[in-house]
Design a protein around this motif. Structure first.
Motif, PDB file in Angstrom:
ATOM      1  N   GLU A 156       0.805  -1.223   0.000  1.00  0.00           N
ATOM      2  CA  GLU A 156       0.000   0.000   0.000  1.00  0.00           C
ATOM      3  C   GLU A 156       0.837   1.271   0.000  1.00  0.00           C
ATOM      4  OE1 GLU A 156      -2.406  -0.526   3.438  1.00  0.00           O
ATOM      5  OE2 GLU A 156      -3.761  -1.985   2.492  1.00  0.00           O
ATOM      6  N   LEU A 157       2.152   1.144   0.158  1.00  0.00           N
ATOM      7  CA  LEU A 157       3.010   2.333   0.208  1.00  0.00           C
ATOM      8  C   LEU A 157       3.100   3.023  -1.152  1.00  0.00           C
ATOM      9  CD1 LEU A 157       6.053   1.134   2.378  1.00  0.00           C
ATOM     10  CD2 LEU A 157       4.414   2.932   2.982  1.00  0.00           C
ATOM     11  N   PRO A 158       3.129   4.342  -1.155  1.00  0.00           N
ATOM     12  CA  PRO A 158       3.367   5.060  -2.428  1.00  0.00           C
ATOM     13  C   PRO A 158       4.821   4.884  -2.856  1.00  0.00           C
ATOM     14  CG  PRO A 158       3.266   6.600  -0.587  1.00  0.00           C
ATOM     15  CD  PRO A 158       2.872   5.265  -0.038  1.00  0.00           C
ATOM     16  N   LEU A 159       5.078   5.091  -4.143  1.00  0.00           N
ATOM     17  CA  LEU A 159       6.426   4.880  -4.676  1.00  0.00           C
ATOM     18  C   LEU A 159       7.465   5.787  -4.029  1.00  0.00           C
ATOM     19  CD1 LEU A 159       5.590   4.477  -8.482  1.00  0.00           C
ATOM     20  CD2 LEU A 159       6.145   2.690  -6.830  1.00  0.00           C
ATOM     21  N   SER A 160       7.018   6.882  -3.484  1.00  0.00           N
ATOM     22  CA  SER A 160       7.959   7.821  -2.860  1.00  0.00           C
ATOM     23  C   SER A 160       8.512   7.321  -1.534  1.00  0.00           C
ATOM     24  CB  SER A 160       7.280   9.186  -2.644  1.00  0.00           C
ATOM     25  OG  SER A 160       6.137   9.026  -1.814  1.00  0.00           O
ATOM     26  N   GLU A 161       7.849   6.316  -0.920  1.00  0.00           N
ATOM     27  CA  GLU A 161       8.258   5.825   0.411  1.00  0.00           C
ATOM     28  C   GLU A 161       9.266   4.684   0.267  1.00  0.00           C
ATOM     29  OE1 GLU A 161       7.545   6.855   3.389  1.00  0.00           O
ATOM     30  OE2 GLU A 161       5.902   8.256   3.069  1.00  0.00           O
ATOM     31  N   THR A 162      10.332   4.938  -0.453  1.00  0.00           N
ATOM     32  CA  THR A 162      11.305   3.874  -0.709  1.00  0.00           C
ATOM     33  C   THR A 162      12.050   3.448   0.549  1.00  0.00           C
ATOM     34  OG1 THR A 162      12.922   5.564  -1.341  1.00  0.00           O
ATOM     35  CG2 THR A 162      11.653   4.524  -3.117  1.00  0.00           C
ATOM     36  N   ALA A 163      12.342   4.382   1.420  1.00  0.00           N
ATOM     37  CA  ALA A 163      13.088   4.048   2.645  1.00  0.00           C
ATOM     38  C   ALA A 163      12.258   3.120   3.532  1.00  0.00           C
ATOM     39  CB  ALA A 163      13.456   5.322   3.397  1.00  0.00           C
ATOM     40  N   ARG A 164      10.983   3.463   3.683  1.00  0.00           N
ATOM     41  CA  ARG A 164      10.097   2.623   4.502  1.00  0.00           C
ATOM     42  C   ARG A 164       9.930   1.259   3.855  1.00  0.00           C
ATOM     43  NH1 ARG A 164       8.509   0.818   9.246  1.00  0.00           N
ATOM     44  NH2 ARG A 164       6.320   0.209   9.306  1.00  0.00           N
ATOM     45  N   TYR A 165       9.772   1.226   2.539  1.00  0.00           N
ATOM     46  CA  TYR A 165       9.603  -0.035   1.814  1.00  0.00           C
ATOM     47  C   TYR A 165      10.823  -0.934   2.016  1.00  0.00           C
ATOM     48  CZ  TYR A 165       8.675  -3.308  -1.983  1.00  0.00           C
ATOM     49  OH  TYR A 165       8.443  -4.457  -2.708  1.00  0.00           O
ATOM     50  N   ASP A 166      12.002  -0.364   1.874  1.00  0.00           N
ATOM     51  CA  ASP A 166      13.227  -1.157   2.022  1.00  0.00           C
ATOM     52  C   ASP A 166      13.386  -1.689   3.441  1.00  0.00           C
ATOM     53  OD1 ASP A 166      13.832  -0.762  -0.623  1.00  0.00           O
ATOM     54  OD2 ASP A 166      15.209   0.922  -0.250  1.00  0.00           O
TER      55      ASP A 166
END
Length: 426
Positions: A358-368
């Motif tokens: 559900e994360l937006p593409l801009s939240e790369t740090a959180r995704y990683d």
């Protein structure tokens, strides 16, 4: 089984049967027996007398007695005679007491027939005092017969039939004025209650176990039975029986386990911790208690996580991990605990993977960060699922988890192997 001692009296009691007369202050049947029925009754009397004189040598005479009394009792006039019922009772008393098993196996309802017959001695009227005494005394042997029938049915796992048979023993003793302070009566009630617990017959449980409790008995099964009988209709009353049972049996872990299961089933996890810790203190090597504790803390972890109480979630997750591990340390091959620890790690990734999607593409740090944590938890889960699969290679959930873990590790060869095993299970 103890033989009735009344056969010596029988011959003198039945002298008047053939003539169809009975001296008494009460009046029996007014229907005159048919001549053929009287002859059958005489034949039954003669055959039974020969049998009791030499049971091993004249075994065939018991068959003749059974056949003849059956023919005689089909006549309404004979049915009105107390002496005829006494003869039938004594015949089937012998059948149920047959040590060879030849007759008792052929007539499994012999004790029921004997009981009915001895009851009829007084019910039809016209019985002599000696006949009434003989029938009453013979009921002691019938009570023992129902007890044996109950034991046989219990062994055959016919728990409902066993409970009813044991209650017949109780019924006979009640009729003879034997109270619940009598040891044999209490044993019959207890056996009836245990059989009823296995059969789910709440009516007999309430009667049998309730009487035992009123008589001062405090065995754990009594309280457990009453809890089960009332659990679905009166929760407060059911729990009161458990509480009283634990007070009377503080060292017994069975009632505590029943109480724990009640709260687990009802979802009242907040009251469980003290009870489980007490149970483990009483029985530290009971692997099931450690497993249940782990399961409880896992549920509390999930509740806290959903409430966004991360400190509470972390604390309960650590305790779940601790108790699943302690269960495994008690039994290294305990499938349920090994699988549960793997599932604990695996399931913790579920909300994380949902958040990643559900994360937006801009939240790369959180995704990683989430991706790394999911990978770490999958790595922790993998050896436990692998070990669980080694213990039980037919468990669908274990194989599914292994398929998913290897897919996330991009090992499609291994993932497809487990996928094929899933298809084979289906």
């Amino acid at each position: 089984m103890k033989k009735s001692l009344l056969f010596v009296m029988l011959a003198s009691l039945l002298i008047s049967v053939g003539c169809g007369t009975t001296q008494s202050t009460s009046v029996g049947s007014t229907i005159a027996p048919a001549k053929e029925a009287l002859q059958s009754l005489k034949s039954a009397e003669r055959a039974f007398s020969k049998y009791t004189q030499d049971r091993s040598g004249n075994a065939g005479e018991l068959t003749n007695a059974i056949s003849s009394i059956g023919t005689a009792m089909a006549d309404e006039g004979i049915k009105g005679k107390a002496a005829a019922w006494l003869l039938k009772g004594n015949i089937f008393n012998e059948v149920m007491s047959d040590a060879t098993g030849v007759f008792s196996s052929k007539y499994p309802d012999a004790v029921d027939q004997a009981y009915e017959a001895f009851q009829k001695v007084s019910a039809v009227g016209g019985a002599k005092k000696l006949e009434l005494t003989a029938a009453t005394e013979a009921l002691k042997n019938v009570a023992a017969g129902f007890s044996q029938k109950g034991a046989n049915l219990f062994g055959a796992k016919d728990f409902g039939g066993a409970a009813k048979a044991f209650m017949k023993t109780v019924e006979i003793s009640d009729g003879m004025g034997i109270g619940d302070d009598n040891e044999d009566q209490r044993n019959a009630l207890f056996n009836a209650g245990l059989a009823a617990m296995n059969a789910g017959d709440n009516g007999i449980i309430k009667t049998a176990m309730g009487r035992l409790l009123a008589a001062g008995e405090t065995k754990p099964n009594i309280f457990e039975g009453l809890y089960k009988a009332y659990a679905d209709e009166d929760e407060a009353k059911a729990l009161d029986f458990l509480s009283k049972g634990r007070a009377a049996n503080p060292a017994d872990n069975g009632l505590l386990t029943t109480e724990i299961n009640h709260y687990l089933k009802s979802g009242k996890l907040e009251v469980l911790e003290d009870k489980l810790m007490q149970a483990i203190a009483n029985e530290p090597d009971n692997k099931t208690l450690h497993l249940v504790s782990g399961s409880m803390y896992e549920k509390l972890f999930n509740n806290a996580y959903e409430a966004k109480d991360m400190a509470g979630a972390d604390a309960n997750f650590a305790k779940a991990e601790q108790y699943y591990n302690s269960a495994i340390s008690i039994d290294d091959g305990y499938f349920d605990a090994v699988y549960s620890l793997g599932a604990l790690y695996f399931n913790k990734t579920t909300p994380m993977r949902k958040e990643m999607n559900e994360l937006p593409l801009s939240e790369t740090a959180r995704y990683d960060a989430l991706k790394a944590e999911v990978a770490s938890l999958m790595d922790k889960a993998l050896p436990y699922f692998t070990k669980a699969d080694g213990i039980n290679n037919k468990d669908y959930n274990t194989i599914f988890a292994l398929k998913e873990i290897y897919a996330r590790k991009d090992d499609l060869t291994k993932s497809n192997e487990y996928k094929a095993r899933l298809e084979a299970l289906k």
